[in-house]
Design a protein around this motif. Structure first.
Motif, mmCIF file in Angstrom:
data_model
loop_
_atom_site.group_PDB
_atom_site.id
_atom_site.type_symbol
_atom_site.label_atom_id
_atom_site.label_comp_id
_atom_site.label_asym_id
_atom_site.label_seq_id
_atom_site.Cartn_x
_atom_site.Cartn_y
_atom_site.Cartn_z
ATOM 1 N N SER A 117 4.596 -0.555 -16.380
ATOM 2 C CA SER A 117 3.950 -0.631 -14.959
ATOM 3 C C SER A 117 2.964 -1.970 -14.217
ATOM 4 C CB SER A 117 3.398 0.806 -14.633
ATOM 5 O OG SER A 117 2.840 1.398 -13.763
ATOM 6 N N TYR A 118 2.470 -2.015 -15.406
ATOM 7 C CA TYR A 118 1.457 -3.450 -15.005
ATOM 8 C C TYR A 118 2.564 -4.232 -14.085
ATOM 9 C CZ TYR A 118 -1.272 -7.513 -14.605
ATOM 10 O OH TYR A 118 -2.075 -9.114 -14.149
ATOM 11 N N LEU A 119 3.743 -4.652 -14.489
ATOM 12 C CA LEU A 119 4.738 -6.220 -14.603
ATOM 13 C C LEU A 119 5.264 -6.078 -12.755
ATOM 14 C CD1 LEU A 119 5.599 -6.646 -17.742
ATOM 15 C CD2 LEU A 119 4.426 -8.370 -16.159
ATOM 16 N N GLU A 120 5.570 -4.532 -12.615
ATOM 17 C CA GLU A 120 6.304 -3.595 -11.578
ATOM 18 C C GLU A 120 5.534 -4.266 -10.373
ATOM 19 O OE1 GLU A 120 8.838 -0.091 -10.920
ATOM 20 O OE2 GLU A 120 7.351 0.165 -11.517
ATOM 21 N N THR A 121 4.191 -3.442 -10.697
ATOM 22 C CA THR A 121 3.428 -3.074 -9.521
ATOM 23 C C THR A 121 2.572 -4.476 -8.854
ATOM 24 O OG1 THR A 121 1.698 -2.358 -11.013
ATOM 25 C CG2 THR A 121 2.724 -0.155 -9.957
ATOM 26 N N THR A 122 2.176 -5.393 -9.919
ATOM 27 C CA THR A 122 1.348 -6.742 -9.416
ATOM 28 C C THR A 122 2.564 -7.723 -8.962
ATOM 29 O OG1 THR A 122 2.167 -7.173 -11.859
ATOM 30 C CG2 THR A 122 -0.300 -6.633 -10.606
ATOM 31 N N LEU A 123 4.050 -7.516 -9.352
ATOM 32 C CA LEU A 123 4.467 -8.452 -8.726
ATOM 33 C C LEU A 123 5.301 -7.829 -7.302
ATOM 34 C CD1 LEU A 123 7.111 -9.074 -11.994
ATOM 35 C CD2 LEU A 123 5.187 -10.555 -10.824
ATOM 36 N N LEU A 124 5.479 -6.509 -7.158
ATOM 37 C CA LEU A 124 5.200 -5.844 -6.034
ATOM 38 C C LEU A 124 4.511 -6.455 -4.633
ATOM 39 C CD1 LEU A 124 7.170 -2.422 -6.950
ATOM 40 C CD2 LEU A 124 8.523 -4.773 -5.996
ATOM 41 N N TRP A 125 3.085 -6.144 -5.469
ATOM 42 C CA TRP A 125 1.915 -6.530 -4.701
ATOM 43 C C TRP A 125 2.193 -7.848 -4.102
ATOM 44 C CZ3 TRP A 125 -1.629 -10.572 -4.877
ATOM 45 C CH2 TRP A 125 -2.935 -10.508 -4.201
ATOM 46 N N PHE A 126 2.629 -9.049 -5.816
ATOM 47 C CA PHE A 126 2.980 -10.417 -4.772
ATOM 48 C C PHE A 126 4.137 -10.862 -3.772
ATOM 49 C CE2 PHE A 126 4.390 -14.455 -7.060
ATOM 50 C CZ PHE A 126 3.385 -15.490 -6.203
ATOM 51 N N ASP A 127 4.827 -10.031 -3.930
ATOM 52 C CA ASP A 127 5.639 -10.046 -2.931
ATOM 53 C C ASP A 127 4.954 -9.841 -1.690
ATOM 54 O OD1 ASP A 127 9.162 -10.586 -2.512
ATOM 55 O OD2 ASP A 127 8.733 -8.424 -1.886
ATOM 56 N N ASN A 128 4.821 -9.197 -1.160
ATOM 57 C CA ASN A 128 4.211 -8.660 0.324
ATOM 58 C C ASN A 128 2.498 -9.426 0.561
ATOM 59 O OD1 ASN A 128 5.905 -6.399 0.804
ATOM 60 N ND2 ASN A 128 5.043 -5.506 -0.944
ATOM 61 N N GLU A 129 2.352 -10.202 -0.544
ATOM 62 C CA GLU A 129 0.997 -10.886 0.472
ATOM 63 C C GLU A 129 1.322 -12.158 1.089
ATOM 64 O OE1 GLU A 129 -2.637 -9.846 -0.065
ATOM 65 O OE2 GLU A 129 -1.650 -7.656 0.177
ATOM 66 N N ASN A 130 -0.210 -12.886 1.649
ATOM 67 C CA ASN A 130 0.256 -14.370 2.257
ATOM 68 C C ASN A 130 -0.751 -15.061 1.580
ATOM 69 O OD1 ASN A 130 2.237 -13.836 3.836
ATOM 70 N ND2 ASN A 130 1.059 -12.869 5.219
ATOM 71 N N GLU A 131 -1.559 -14.990 0.976
ATOM 72 C CA GLU A 131 -2.801 -15.289 0.547
ATOM 73 C C GLU A 131 -2.761 -14.650 -1.490
ATOM 74 O OE1 GLU A 131 -7.105 -15.413 1.873
ATOM 75 O OE2 GLU A 131 -6.411 -14.280 3.560
ATOM 76 N N TYR A 132 -1.998 -16.127 -1.968
ATOM 77 C CA TYR A 132 -1.416 -15.950 -3.473
ATOM 78 C C TYR A 132 -1.940 -17.094 -4.365
ATOM 79 C CZ TYR A 132 1.779 -18.589 -1.275
ATOM 80 O OH TYR A 132 2.654 -19.051 -0.375
ATOM 81 N N ALA A 133 -2.889 -18.036 -3.731
ATOM 82 C CA ALA A 133 -3.004 -19.248 -4.414
ATOM 83 C C ALA A 133 -3.851 -18.933 -5.581
ATOM 84 C CB ALA A 133 -4.185 -19.804 -3.769
ATOM 85 N N ASN A 134 -4.177 -17.908 -6.498
ATOM 86 C CA ASN A 134 -5.119 -17.659 -7.539
ATOM 87 C C ASN A 134 -4.059 -16.026 -8.138
ATOM 88 O OD1 ASN A 134 -6.794 -19.093 -7.012
ATOM 89 N ND2 ASN A 134 -8.314 -18.130 -5.788
#
Length: 239
Positions: A117-134
């Motif tokens: 669940s952690y991998l699934e949700t965080t990757l989907l969050w990353f996919d939709n974000e524009n500020e992701y340098a960190n």
């Protein structure tokens, strides 16, 4: 036993002329390897290779027996399609880097619903974000919770953090105690969620220094962990 499960692609490796070996982290069975016979030969099946890009989220059907090292996939489809992870050059660099780390770090052949669940949700969050340098820094730090060596925050106010035992200490002990900017950033990241990640402002040099520290933390706690081959290229992309 016929099993239908969601899965996240960790790696793929060309085998012989027309085959692929794919390693996935599945929701139902943990790490599972698959042999895709002839997938690179037939034009009809070649399109399915796109399903197995690093960290793709798919649903697969296969016969699971617990006695095999490689399985054949009966059916496959994209489960959660991404909009940017494989098309945006910077995000795709992060994906390749993290997939290499996960391939080494994830070894368990058993179900772990919380980790999946952690991998699934965080990757989907990353996919939709524009500020992701960190993003990769917080992703790796929080991943340690599911791998069994998340930092002990009970004495987070102390002046040093010992990478070997994962605890905050009053004084420097051993060669793997950290302080200074890496310690400050560690405390900041331990106290936030992904939605607040944009509040962390650091330059490329500090980001790289902290990443090297996190990778050392992984090496100290995972005997089989190897520094990603893509690290140098990854650092160049984000310099």
């Amino acid at each position: 036993m016929l099993s239908t499960t969601n899965a996240i692609v960790l790696s793929k490796l060309k085998y012989r002329d027309n085959d692929l070996i794919v390693k996935c982290y599945t929701q139902e069975h943990g790490v599972v390897g698959f042999l895709l016979n002839g997938v690179l030969k037939s034009k009809k099946t070649n399109k399915k290779v796109a399903y197995f890009q690093p960290l793709s989220q798919i649903q697969i059907v296969f016969n699971y027996t617990k006695t095999r090292s490689l399985y054949a996939i009966k059916e496959v489809r994209i489960n959660n399609p991404y909009t940017s992870l494989h098309s945006h050059i910077l995000k795709s660099a992060v994906v390749l880097f993290l997939s290499e780390i996960l391939t080494t770090a994830l070894q368990e052949e058993e179900k772990n619903e919380a980790l999946y669940s952690y991998l699934e949700t965080t990757l989907l969050w990353f996919d939709n974000e524009n500020e992701y340098a960190n993003f990769h820094l917080l992703f790796l730090l929080k991943l340690t919770k599911y791998l069994g060596f998340y930092p002990d925050t009970s004495n987070i106010y102390r002046s040093f953090f010992n990478l070997e035992d994962g605890s905050f200490q009053e004084r420097e002990e051993g060669k793997h105690s950290i302080s200074g900017e890496n310690l400050i950033l560690l405390k900041d990241l331990l106290g936030i969620k992904f939605d607040a990640l944009h509040t962390i402002k650091i330059n490329a040099q500090k980001r790289q220094s902290f990443l090297n520290m996190i990778l050392l933390y992984f090496r100290l706690h995972l005997g089989s962990f190897r520094t990603p081959k893509s690290l140098q290229v990854f650092n160049q992309v984000f310099s």
